[in-house]
Enzyme design. Structure first.
Site, PDB file in Angstrom:
ATOM      1  N   TYR A  92      61.460 153.226  15.550  1.00 45.84           N
ATOM      2  CA  TYR A  92      61.615 151.766  15.491  1.00 45.84           C
ATOM      3  C   TYR A  92      63.022 151.409  15.003  1.00 45.84           C
ATOM      4  CZ  TYR A  92      60.433 146.900  14.254  1.00 45.84           C
ATOM      5  OH  TYR A  92      60.387 145.530  14.160  1.00 45.84           O
ATOM      6  N   ASP A  93      63.418 151.980  13.862  1.00 44.65           N
ATOM      7  CA  ASP A  93      64.694 151.596  13.243  1.00 44.65           C
ATOM      8  C   ASP A  93      65.871 151.931  14.150  1.00 44.65           C
ATOM      9  OD1 ASP A  93      62.800 151.349  11.257  1.00 44.65           O
ATOM     10  OD2 ASP A  93      63.968 152.361   9.710  1.00 44.65           O
ATOM     11  N   GLY A 102      65.740 152.718  17.361  1.00 44.01           N
ATOM     12  CA  GLY A 102      65.599 152.017  18.638  1.00 44.01           C
ATOM     13  C   GLY A 102      66.209 150.624  18.536  1.00 44.01           C
ATOM     14  N   PHE A 112      45.613 143.136   3.359  1.00 43.43           N
ATOM     15  CA  PHE A 112      45.106 142.606   2.084  1.00 43.43           C
ATOM     16  C   PHE A 112      44.164 141.427   2.311  1.00 43.43           C
ATOM     17  CE2 PHE A 112      48.794 144.085  -0.959  1.00 43.43           C
ATOM     18  CZ  PHE A 112      48.429 145.403  -0.724  1.00 43.43           C
ATOM     19  N   ARG A 157      63.448 144.844  -0.379  1.00 43.16           N
ATOM     20  CA  ARG A 157      63.944 144.119   0.800  1.00 43.16           C
ATOM     21  C   ARG A 157      63.967 142.622   0.512  1.00 43.16           C
ATOM     22  NH1 ARG A 157      60.744 145.400   5.862  1.00 43.16           N
ATOM     23  NH2 ARG A 157      62.080 147.217   5.984  1.00 43.16           N
TER      24      ARG A 157
HETATM   25  P1  NAD Z   1      53.664 142.040  18.131  1.00 36.55           P
HETATM   26  O1  NAD Z   1      53.292 143.476  18.205  1.00 36.55           O
HETATM   27  O2  NAD Z   1      52.602 141.053  17.851  1.00 36.55           O
HETATM   28  O3  NAD Z   1      54.437 141.573  19.442  1.00 36.55           O
HETATM   29  C1  NAD Z   1      55.143 142.441  20.274  1.00 36.55           C
HETATM   30  C2  NAD Z   1      54.745 142.134  21.707  1.00 36.55           C
HETATM   31  O4  NAD Z   1      55.500 142.970  22.588  1.00 36.55           O
HETATM   32  C3  NAD Z   1      53.266 142.421  21.977  1.00 36.55           C
HETATM   33  O5  NAD Z   1      52.689 141.328  22.644  1.00 36.55           O
HETATM   34  C4  NAD Z   1      53.303 143.672  22.856  1.00 36.55           C
HETATM   35  O6  NAD Z   1      52.196 143.777  23.713  1.00 36.55           O
HETATM   36  C5  NAD Z   1      54.627 143.484  23.576  1.00 36.55           C
HETATM   37  N1  NAD Z   1      55.203 144.731  24.089  1.00 36.55           N
HETATM   38  C6  NAD Z   1      55.337 145.912  23.442  1.00 36.55           C
HETATM   39  N2  NAD Z   1      55.923 146.812  24.247  1.00 36.55           N
HETATM   40  C7  NAD Z   1      56.194 146.172  25.426  1.00 36.55           C
HETATM   41  C8  NAD Z   1      56.766 146.584  26.652  1.00 36.55           C
HETATM   42  N3  NAD Z   1      57.219 147.823  26.834  1.00 36.55           N
HETATM   43  N4  NAD Z   1      56.848 145.678  27.665  1.00 36.55           N
HETATM   44  C9  NAD Z   1      56.383 144.398  27.498  1.00 36.55           C
HETATM   45  N5  NAD Z   1      55.818 143.973  26.363  1.00 36.55           N
HETATM   46  C10 NAD Z   1      55.723 144.858  25.324  1.00 36.55           C
HETATM   47  O7  NAD Z   1      54.807 141.943  17.010  1.00 36.55           O
HETATM   48  P2  NAD Z   1      55.596 140.692  16.445  1.00 36.55           P
HETATM   49  O8  NAD Z   1      55.445 140.735  14.981  1.00 36.55           O
HETATM   50  O9  NAD Z   1      55.247 139.472  17.172  1.00 36.55           O
HETATM   51  O10 NAD Z   1      57.093 141.114  16.767  1.00 36.55           O
HETATM   52  C11 NAD Z   1      57.836 140.536  17.831  1.00 36.55           C
HETATM   53  C12 NAD Z   1      59.272 141.046  17.764  1.00 36.55           C
HETATM   54  O11 NAD Z   1      59.874 140.654  16.534  1.00 36.55           O
HETATM   55  C13 NAD Z   1      59.393 142.546  17.858  1.00 36.55           C
HETATM   56  O12 NAD Z   1      60.510 142.880  18.633  1.00 36.55           O
HETATM   57  C14 NAD Z   1      59.605 142.974  16.427  1.00 36.55           C
HETATM   58  O13 NAD Z   1      60.341 144.161  16.342  1.00 36.55           O
HETATM   59  C15 NAD Z   1      60.392 141.793  15.881  1.00 36.55           C
HETATM   60  N6  NAD Z   1      60.239 141.683  14.427  1.00 36.55           N
HETATM   61  C16 NAD Z   1      59.065 141.245  13.881  1.00 36.55           C
HETATM   62  C17 NAD Z   1      58.939 141.186  12.502  1.00 36.55           C
HETATM   63  C18 NAD Z   1      57.676 140.697  11.840  1.00 36.55           C
HETATM   64  O14 NAD Z   1      57.578 140.751  10.611  1.00 36.55           O
HETATM   65  N7  NAD Z   1      56.695 140.198  12.536  1.00 36.55           N
HETATM   66  C19 NAD Z   1      59.995 141.595  11.682  1.00 36.55           C
HETATM   67  C20 NAD Z   1      61.169 142.055  12.282  1.00 36.55           C
HETATM   68  C21 NAD Z   1      61.285 142.083  13.656  1.00 36.55           C
HETATM   69  N1  UDP Z   2      51.531 148.341   2.177  1.00 34.69           N
HETATM   70  C1  UDP Z   2      50.548 148.512   1.215  1.00 34.69           C
HETATM   71  N2  UDP Z   2      49.252 148.484   1.613  1.00 34.69           N
HETATM   72  C2  UDP Z   2      48.871 148.273   2.902  1.00 34.69           C
HETATM   73  C3  UDP Z   2      49.874 148.082   3.871  1.00 34.69           C
HETATM   74  C4  UDP Z   2      51.194 148.135   3.476  1.00 34.69           C
HETATM   75  O1  UDP Z   2      50.838 148.701   0.031  1.00 34.69           O
HETATM   76  O2  UDP Z   2      47.657 148.252   3.174  1.00 34.69           O
HETATM   77  C5  UDP Z   2      52.945 148.345   1.748  1.00 34.69           C
HETATM   78  C6  UDP Z   2      53.856 149.249   2.551  1.00 34.69           C
HETATM   79  O3  UDP Z   2      53.847 150.559   2.020  1.00 34.69           O
HETATM   80  C7  UDP Z   2      55.197 148.560   2.397  1.00 34.69           C
HETATM   81  C8  UDP Z   2      54.832 147.074   2.297  1.00 34.69           C
HETATM   82  O4  UDP Z   2      53.458 147.037   1.943  1.00 34.69           O
HETATM   83  O5  UDP Z   2      55.822 148.958   1.203  1.00 34.69           O
HETATM   84  C9  UDP Z   2      55.037 146.314   3.598  1.00 34.69           C
HETATM   85  O6  UDP Z   2      54.379 147.013   4.631  1.00 34.69           O
HETATM   86  P1  UDP Z   2      54.280 146.468   6.102  1.00 34.69           P
HETATM   87  O7  UDP Z   2      53.704 147.559   6.933  1.00 34.69           O
HETATM   88  O8  UDP Z   2      53.604 145.153   6.120  1.00 34.69           O
HETATM   89  O9  UDP Z   2      55.799 146.165   6.529  1.00 34.69           O
HETATM   90  P2  UDP Z   2      57.151 147.026   6.468  1.00 34.69           P
HETATM   91  O10 UDP Z   2      56.931 148.271   5.668  1.00 34.69           O
HETATM   92  O11 UDP Z   2      57.483 147.311   7.888  1.00 34.69           O
HETATM   93  O12 UDP Z   2      58.091 146.112   5.805  1.00 34.69           O
END
Ligand code: NAD
Ligand code: UDP
Ligand code: UDP
Length: 315
Positions: free
Chosen positions: A149-150, A152, A195, A281
């Site tokens: 992910y990171d 990518g 949670f 963060r």
């Molecule tokens: P999500 O998983 O709900 O949405 C991602 C969507 O992309 C899904 O609908 C999934 O089906 C679609 N998808 C995945 N692979 C695909 C592919 N190959 N082709 C077409 N569609 C595909 O997640 P989200 O939280 O809504 O995240 C949306 C975007 O925002 C992502 O790019 C994510 O990395 C970014 N983002 C989200 C957060 C967050 O906290 N929610 C934080 C940082 C970045």
């Molecule tokens: N986390 C937790 N319990 C859970 C799920 C996540 O303590 O059931 C922690 C996880 O280890 C991380 C933080 O909550 O430190 C945020 O996790 P999340 O997966 O929501 O997002 P990200 O790590 O990608 O910021």
């Protein structure tokens, strides 16, 4: 014939959590919205309420394959976003970020469209600079379980900036920090959804590690507003720009707040800390405040109340 003032907007990942809220705002605004999703983590349910609208179209498509459509703007959100989901098929995750970015950039190049990339605070890895500023290059393990992910997402940023340098594409790169709200996937393992579900069911709340790690949580409506403002900035503002909420909470504080709001009798249990889990963060939002004239308006207690109400309605 198409009305010339209406924009044709492609949202990849539009059936996901953030994407569905974004599509909703764009449809309400009156734009022509093309939602493209392969339903890996998203679902038709998330956009079912938009299907009857004449300015909304849903297409099942995987962005790792080329896509030929005519659009004015692209929001590239396609990518699984939670550790549980992106680690399930790590190779597909990197492919989605990298091949997906190439295809969407190729599409933007052919159409002359603006293109916004949903990047992430994960590009900072386990950050040694706190709060994180956009100029910080990050501290990322290239071979760990979060790397698909990171790295990518980091490579996608590189591609965006190279298409800008090489082809003068109109790019916008936003680094999104943890965002939550209704329509989060209930089984994506993210801390807020875990949670809330656990508290509502009376199950133990699972804190990983000692719960002293911190995150900053942004409510989805605030985030979507920032995405729209970023897309509307002049061509010479390309980012990267941090988007999120600067309120910083330990995971234990989050657990306590959710227990209090749900009046749950659940206990808190401690489980092992996952590998490479960032210790802290919090976004530095100076740039977002200055350029977008934006800062989040919904703070954690209010946003959690809305999210809890949503999850309570699912059971
Ligand atoms: P999500 O998983 O709900 O949405 C991602 C969507 O992309 C899904 O609908 C999934 O089906 C679609 N998808 C995945 N692979 C695909 C592919 N190959 N082709 C077409 N569609 C595909 O997640 P989200 O939280 O809504 O995240 C949306 C975007 O925002 C992502 O790019 C994510 O990395 C970014 N983002 C989200 C957060 C967050 O906290 N929610 C934080 C940082 C970045
Ligand atoms: N986390 C937790 N319990 C859970 C799920 C996540 O303590 O059931 C922690 C996880 O280890 C991380 C933080 O909550 O430190 C945020 O996790 P999340 O997966 O929501 O997002 P990200 O790590 O990608 O910021
Ligand atoms: N592409 C696409 N839709 C388009 C134009 C291009 O999906 O409308 C894809 C195409 O598959 C190509 C990629 O985007 O491989 C990159 O396009 P670009 O024009 O930058 O590179 P090239 O075609 O020269 O490899």
């Amino acid at each position: 014939m198409r009305e010339t003032t209406k924009k044709r907007i492609l949202v990849t990942g539009g059936a996901g959590f953030l994407g569905s809220h974004l599509c909703e705002r764009l449809v309400e605004r009156g734009d022509d919205v093309l939602c493209v999703d392969n339903f890996y983590t998203g679902s038709k349910r998330n956009v079912a309420h938009l299907l009857g609208r004449s300015n909304f179209e849903l297409v099942r498509h995987d962005v790792t394959f080329p896509l030929y459509v005519e659009v004015d703007e692209i929001y590239n959100l396609a990518c699984p976003a939670s550790p549980v989901h992106y680690q399930h098929h790590p190779v597909q995750t990197t492919k989605t970020s990298v091949h997906g970015a190439i295809n969407m950039l190729g599409l933007a190049k052919r159409c002359g469209a603006r293109i916004l990339q949903a990047s992430t605070s994960e590009v900072y890895g386990d950050p040694a600079v706190h709060p994180q500023v956009e100029s910080y290059w990050g501290n990322v393990n290239p071979i760990g379980i979060r790397s698909c992910y990171d790295e990518g997402k980091r490579c996608a940023e590189t591609l965006f900036f190279d298409y800008w340098r090489e082809h003068r594409l109109k790019i916008k790169v936003v680094r999104i920090f943890n965002t939550y709200g209704p329509r989060m996937h209930p089984d994506d393992g993210r801390v807020v959804s875990n949670f809330i579900k656990q508290a509502l069911r009376g199950d133990d709340l699972t804190i990983y590690g000692d719960g002293g790690q911190t995150r900053s949580f942004c409510y989805v409506e605030d985030l979507v507003e920032a995405l729209l403002r970023m897309m509307a900035t002049p061509d010479d503002f390309i980012g990267p720009i941090n988007l999120g909420n600067a309120g910083e909470f330990t995971i234990r504080e989050l657990a306590d707040e959710i227990l209090a709001q749900t009046r749950s009798t659940s206990r808190i249990v401690s489980l092992p800390m996952p590998e490479d889990d960032p210790r802290q963060r919090k976004p530095d939002l100076t740039l977002a405040r200055k350029v977008l004239d934006w800062s989040p308006s919904i703070q954690l207690p209010e946003g959690l109340a809305k999210t809890i109400a949503y999850f309570a309605g699912l059971d």
